[in-house]
Design a protein around this motif. Sequence first.
Motif, PDB file in Angstrom:
ATOM      1  N   PHE A 171      -6.603  -3.889 -10.502  1.00  0.00           N
ATOM      2  CA  PHE A 171      -7.307  -5.036  -9.915  1.00  0.00           C
ATOM      3  C   PHE A 171      -6.431  -6.296  -9.919  1.00  0.00           C
ATOM      4  O   PHE A 171      -6.540  -7.128  -9.020  1.00  0.00           O
ATOM      5  CB  PHE A 171      -8.616  -5.288 -10.660  1.00  0.00           C
TER       6      PHE A 171
ATOM      7  N   THR B 145      -3.333  -9.005  -1.975  1.00  0.00           N
ATOM      8  CA  THR B 145      -4.318  -9.094  -0.908  1.00  0.00           C
ATOM      9  C   THR B 145      -4.887 -10.505  -0.864  1.00  0.00           C
ATOM     10  O   THR B 145      -4.749 -11.266  -1.823  1.00  0.00           O
ATOM     11  CB  THR B 145      -5.476  -8.096  -1.122  1.00  0.00           C
TER      12      THR B 145
ATOM     13  N   PHE C 219       0.820  -1.205   0.000  1.00  0.00           N
ATOM     14  CA  PHE C 219       0.000   0.000   0.000  1.00  0.00           C
ATOM     15  C   PHE C 219       0.861   1.265   0.000  1.00  0.00           C
ATOM     16  O   PHE C 219       0.488   2.271  -0.612  1.00  0.00           O
ATOM     17  CB  PHE C 219      -0.953   0.000   1.201  1.00  0.00           C
TER      18      PHE C 219
ATOM     19  N   SER D 199     -11.114  -6.762  -0.117  1.00  0.00           N
ATOM     20  CA  SER D 199      -9.739  -6.291   0.059  1.00  0.00           C
ATOM     21  C   SER D 199      -9.073  -5.978  -1.276  1.00  0.00           C
ATOM     22  O   SER D 199      -8.255  -5.053  -1.367  1.00  0.00           O
ATOM     23  CB  SER D 199      -8.920  -7.332   0.832  1.00  0.00           C
ATOM     24  N   GLN D 200      -9.411  -6.731  -2.329  1.00  0.00           N
ATOM     25  CA  GLN D 200      -8.862  -6.425  -3.651  1.00  0.00           C
ATOM     26  C   GLN D 200      -9.329  -5.054  -4.129  1.00  0.00           C
ATOM     27  O   GLN D 200      -8.548  -4.260  -4.655  1.00  0.00           O
ATOM     28  CB  GLN D 200      -9.281  -7.504  -4.638  1.00  0.00           C
TER      29      GLN D 200
ATOM     30  N   LEU E  57      -7.585  -2.051  -2.508  1.00  0.00           N
ATOM     31  CA  LEU E  57      -6.292  -1.663  -3.075  1.00  0.00           C
ATOM     32  C   LEU E  57      -6.443  -1.137  -4.486  1.00  0.00           C
ATOM     33  O   LEU E  57      -5.797  -0.151  -4.863  1.00  0.00           O
ATOM     34  CB  LEU E  57      -5.330  -2.856  -3.064  1.00  0.00           C
ATOM     35  N   ALA E  58      -7.303  -1.753  -5.280  1.00  0.00           N
ATOM     36  CA  ALA E  58      -7.429  -1.378  -6.686  1.00  0.00           C
ATOM     37  C   ALA E  58      -8.024   0.020  -6.859  1.00  0.00           C
ATOM     38  O   ALA E  58      -7.537   0.813  -7.674  1.00  0.00           O
ATOM     39  CB  ALA E  58      -8.291  -2.405  -7.422  1.00  0.00           C
TER      40      ALA E  58
ATOM     41  N   GLY F 245      -4.235  -5.827  -7.012  1.00  0.00           N
ATOM     42  CA  GLY F 245      -5.019  -6.077  -5.811  1.00  0.00           C
ATOM     43  C   GLY F 245      -5.195  -7.556  -5.551  1.00  0.00           C
ATOM     44  O   GLY F 245      -5.165  -8.011  -4.401  1.00  0.00           O
TER      45      GLY F 245
END
Length: 243
Positions: free
Chosen positions: A200, A207, A164, A213-214, A217-218, A203
């Motif tokens: 994605f 993750t 991250f 959770s994906q 991040l995406a 992610g």
Amino acid sequence: MSDQQQTFIAHLLELRDRLLRIVVGFLVVFIALFPFANKLYSLLAQPLLSKLPQGGQLIATGVTTPFFVPMKVAMLTAVVISLPHTLYQVWSFIAPGLYKHEKRFLLPLVVASTLLFLTGMSFAYFAVFPVVFGFIVGTAPAGVAVMTDIGNYLDFVITLFLAFGIAFEVPVAVVLLVRFGIVEIKVLQDIRSYVIVGAFVIGAIFTPPDVISQVMLAVPLWLLYEAGILAARLMEKNRKLAQ
């Protein structure tokens, strides 16, 4: 000895002094944090502990793990806390060799990249960890007690912190690509759809295998990419006005 040799030796001596100051700054912070190493680890483990069933806990499978793992946490915390001092020493070493316009460009970039990295770590701790650990604990089969080794937990959270933290550097990367003429802003806009797909994919790699959770991040990756394009456009506009 020629003037060039004297200058080179002077730079080496200054580099030694700056590196020594960086190490001393880190050691001072680490020594101050040493008595609180266990508390720091407990704070780091809180996102997982809060999701475990009542009575759940972490375990240590190695003989020296209960000592060395909290020390690692204290060291990593010391690195983060002493980061402003470290960056100041680095900047003080390289700044005399830069032109005025280079200083105006690089100094805000260094500050922004540092803040973005710390923001990415904070986002992971406060927003992502509760979701990820809630998913992991919630999907455990019936009769299986989730008791993670403290060393494995530390490795896992460090991976997410780095993922991250680096992901939040996207605006800086975009600005640098445009600033040095590697990519034009129009090209960055045209490949937006590929960037979203790539976000994605990243992610999914960094993750756990759950959609939430994906996405966590995406989506920031995509938004930060758009923020980088906006910052690059403003930078180009200001540079043209200055000319």
